[in-house]
Write an enzyme that holds these catalytic residues in place. Structure first.
Site, PDB file in Angstrom:
ATOM      1  N   SER A 266      -0.497 -17.231 -11.629  1.00 20.60           N
ATOM      2  CA  SER A 266      -0.348 -18.624 -11.186  1.00 20.60           C
ATOM      3  C   SER A 266      -1.140 -18.771  -9.885  1.00 20.60           C
ATOM      4  O   SER A 266      -1.351 -17.784  -9.171  1.00 20.60           O
ATOM      5  CB  SER A 266       1.131 -18.948 -10.952  1.00 20.60           C
ATOM      6  OG  SER A 266       1.576 -18.303  -9.776  1.00 20.60           O
TER       7      SER A 266
ATOM      8  N   TYR B  82     -10.334   0.200  -3.211  1.00 20.93           N
ATOM      9  CA  TYR B  82     -11.032  -0.684  -4.155  1.00 20.93           C
ATOM     10  C   TYR B  82     -11.598  -1.944  -3.486  1.00 20.93           C
ATOM     11  O   TYR B  82     -11.899  -2.920  -4.163  1.00 20.93           O
ATOM     12  CB  TYR B  82     -10.163  -1.016  -5.373  1.00 20.93           C
ATOM     13  CG  TYR B  82      -8.771  -1.558  -5.100  1.00 20.93           C
ATOM     14  CD1 TYR B  82      -8.565  -2.857  -4.652  1.00 20.93           C
ATOM     15  CD2 TYR B  82      -7.649  -0.763  -5.324  1.00 20.93           C
ATOM     16  CE1 TYR B  82      -7.292  -3.349  -4.426  1.00 20.93           C
ATOM     17  CE2 TYR B  82      -6.361  -1.242  -5.095  1.00 20.93           C
ATOM     18  CZ  TYR B  82      -6.195  -2.543  -4.644  1.00 20.93           C
ATOM     19  OH  TYR B  82      -4.934  -3.027  -4.417  1.00 20.93           O
TER      20      TYR B  82
ATOM     21  N   GLY C 151      -5.800   6.201  -0.575  1.00 21.05           N
ATOM     22  CA  GLY C 151      -5.663   6.294  -2.037  1.00 21.05           C
ATOM     23  C   GLY C 151      -4.178   6.291  -2.350  1.00 21.05           C
ATOM     24  O   GLY C 151      -3.385   5.626  -1.677  1.00 21.05           O
TER      25      GLY C 151
ATOM     26  N   PHE D 293       0.923  -6.600  -6.691  1.00 19.08           N
ATOM     27  CA  PHE D 293       1.601  -6.292  -7.960  1.00 19.08           C
ATOM     28  C   PHE D 293       0.544  -6.268  -9.064  1.00 19.08           C
ATOM     29  O   PHE D 293      -0.547  -6.817  -8.897  1.00 19.08           O
ATOM     30  CB  PHE D 293       2.694  -7.333  -8.271  1.00 19.08           C
ATOM     31  CG  PHE D 293       2.266  -8.761  -8.082  1.00 19.08           C
ATOM     32  CD1 PHE D 293       1.427  -9.396  -9.006  1.00 19.08           C
ATOM     33  CD2 PHE D 293       2.678  -9.469  -6.967  1.00 19.08           C
ATOM     34  CE1 PHE D 293       1.031 -10.710  -8.821  1.00 19.08           C
ATOM     35  CE2 PHE D 293       2.281 -10.799  -6.778  1.00 19.08           C
ATOM     36  CZ  PHE D 293       1.454 -11.411  -7.710  1.00 19.08           C
TER      37      PHE D 293
ATOM     38  N   ARG E 278       9.975  -8.700   7.205  1.00 16.83           N
ATOM     39  CA  ARG E 278      10.833  -9.828   6.813  1.00 16.83           C
ATOM     40  C   ARG E 278      12.297  -9.434   6.700  1.00 16.83           C
ATOM     41  O   ARG E 278      13.171 -10.269   6.769  1.00 16.83           O
ATOM     42  CB  ARG E 278      10.361 -10.388   5.469  1.00 16.83           C
ATOM     43  CG  ARG E 278       9.134 -11.254   5.580  1.00 16.83           C
ATOM     44  CD  ARG E 278       8.711 -11.766   4.222  1.00 16.83           C
ATOM     45  NE  ARG E 278       8.244 -10.697   3.353  1.00 16.83           N
ATOM     46  CZ  ARG E 278       8.085 -10.800   2.047  1.00 16.83           C
ATOM     47  NH1 ARG E 278       8.369 -11.926   1.438  1.00 16.83           N
ATOM     48  NH2 ARG E 278       7.640  -9.784   1.338  1.00 16.83           N
TER      49      ARG E 278
ATOM     50  N   GLY F 209       7.976   2.598   3.959  1.00 16.85           N
ATOM     51  CA  GLY F 209       6.727   3.116   3.393  1.00 16.85           C
ATOM     52  C   GLY F 209       5.767   3.680   4.427  1.00 16.85           C
ATOM     53  O   GLY F 209       6.158   4.342   5.387  1.00 16.85           O
TER      54      GLY F 209
ATOM     55  N   GLY G 160       4.956  -4.624   8.905  1.00 22.42           N
ATOM     56  CA  GLY G 160       5.516  -3.955   7.722  1.00 22.42           C
ATOM     57  C   GLY G 160       5.950  -2.538   8.060  1.00 22.42           C
ATOM     58  O   GLY G 160       5.875  -1.639   7.222  1.00 22.42           O
ATOM     59  N   GLY G 161       6.406  -2.350   9.295  1.00 21.94           N
ATOM     60  CA  GLY G 161       6.742  -0.993   9.762  1.00 21.94           C
ATOM     61  C   GLY G 161       8.142  -0.533   9.387  1.00 21.94           C
ATOM     62  O   GLY G 161       8.567   0.557   9.781  1.00 21.94           O
TER      63      GLY G 161
END
Ligand code: COA
Length: 282
Positions: free
Chosen positions: A106, A148, A190, A98, A41, A20, A16-17
């Site tokens: 679902s 969390y 955080g 999300f 992706r 963000g 995921g580089g």
């Protein structure tokens, strides 16, 4: 803060580089001498991220992959090794999340988040670890979790379950793979604003305003602050640290302290006035 060659000799894959926090860490590693591979992706996003990362002058590699696909991850690791060089660092940053009420999720929504976060981390970690163990080389793994994992959190239950699993994976492998000189740590960030997280997790400016009040430091984290911590944990500056989870959240996760919420109710000057009034008179 760091010498320019802090990560020279490291070849690090950041999942995921392309955007963000993954991109922020990849830039940080590259600027300090690492060869950095990024996967994700979205090929266009990876290409554009690679240009930014490559401004450091150090080699960058991009690999299009869905971390949920074990065989594809294995093939990607082979490609990286033959085209770019053997990896000795892995940052499991790719995630999916999300806000949604748990009673309405679902089964596929729950599965999707767990597949990306927990199975994706397993797929990359096991493929990376196998290769290191076979080669006899040392290496470092860094898992991006959340604050969390211990408390759980309303409305992001699949993410909480999956990230708690990643934390358990971190600690399990830190012990199991120490004998192979593989360190495994995690970072629990955080609130660090990114487009991906903010569009999914901060639906309204009013929610954001209320959220900011919960952070003792009074501000969100800056990407460089996270990148610096990641550099430290991925580098040879922390050879004896393994199985550690470092929280970086401006104190947000400590707000459960029973009287901490007083700080949200009134400004400090007013609170001091109340406390003076409550003090017994001599
Ligand atoms: N609320 C509720 N359910 C949702 C949802 C949302 N916001 N987004 C997706 N889903 C459900 C879908 O309805 C689907 O379930 P269904 O088949 O029963 O209808 C399931 O989740 C899979 O969604 P899909 O969009 O097909 O999956 P995907 O693999 O294309 O995308 C996500 C994965 C959903 C995690 C997507 O948000 C994503 O790609 N995220 C990556 C970035 C990210 O989340 N980063 C973390 C930032 S904090």
């Amino acid at each position: 803060m760091f010498k320019n060659d802090t990560l020279t000799g490291k070849t690090i894959l950041v999942t995921g580089g392309g955007s963000g926090l993954g991109l922020a860490m990849a830039k940080g590693f590259s600027s300090l001498g690492a060869k950095v591979a990024i996967c994700g992706r979205n090929e266009d996003r990876l290409k554009s991220a690679a240009e930014t990362i490559g401004a450091s002058g150090n080699p960058v590699y991009t690999a299009s992959v869905d971390v949920r696909d074990y065989e594809a991850v294995s093939a990607m690791m082979d490609r990286i090794e033959s085209d770019f060089g053997a990896l000795n660092g892995l940052v499991n940053n790719a995630a999916g999340n999300f806000l949604f009420p748990s009673e309405d999720l679902s089964p596929n929504a729950f599965k999707t988040v767990v597949d990306i976060v927990l199975h994706g981390t397993f797929n990359c970690t096991q493929q990376f670890g196998k290769r290191l163990i076979d080669s006899g080389n040392s290496g470092t793994i860094l898992n991006i979790v959340t604050t969390y994992t211990q408390t759980g959190s309303a409305f992001v239950m699949p993410s909480a379950c999956a990230k708690a699993g990643v934390l358990a994976m971190t600690n399990s492998l830190a012990a199991e793979w120490a004998e192979y000189n593989i360190r495994v740590n995690s970072i629990a960030p955080g609130p660090f604003p990114t487009e991906g997280a903010w569009t999914r997790l901060m639906p309204d400016p009013k929610i954001e305003e209320a959220y900011l009040k919960k952070i003792p430091a009074g501000r969100y984290g800056e990407h460089d602050e996270l990148a610096n911590l990641a550099v430290f944990l991925m580098s040879d500056l922390s050879p004896y640290i393994t199985g550690e989870c470092v929280t970086i959240d401006g104190g947000e996760s400590l707000m459960a302290g029973q009287f901490n919420s007083l700080m949200q109710i009134a400004p400090r000057k007013q609170l001091k006035g109340f406390f003076q009034m409550m003090k017994p008179k001599k």
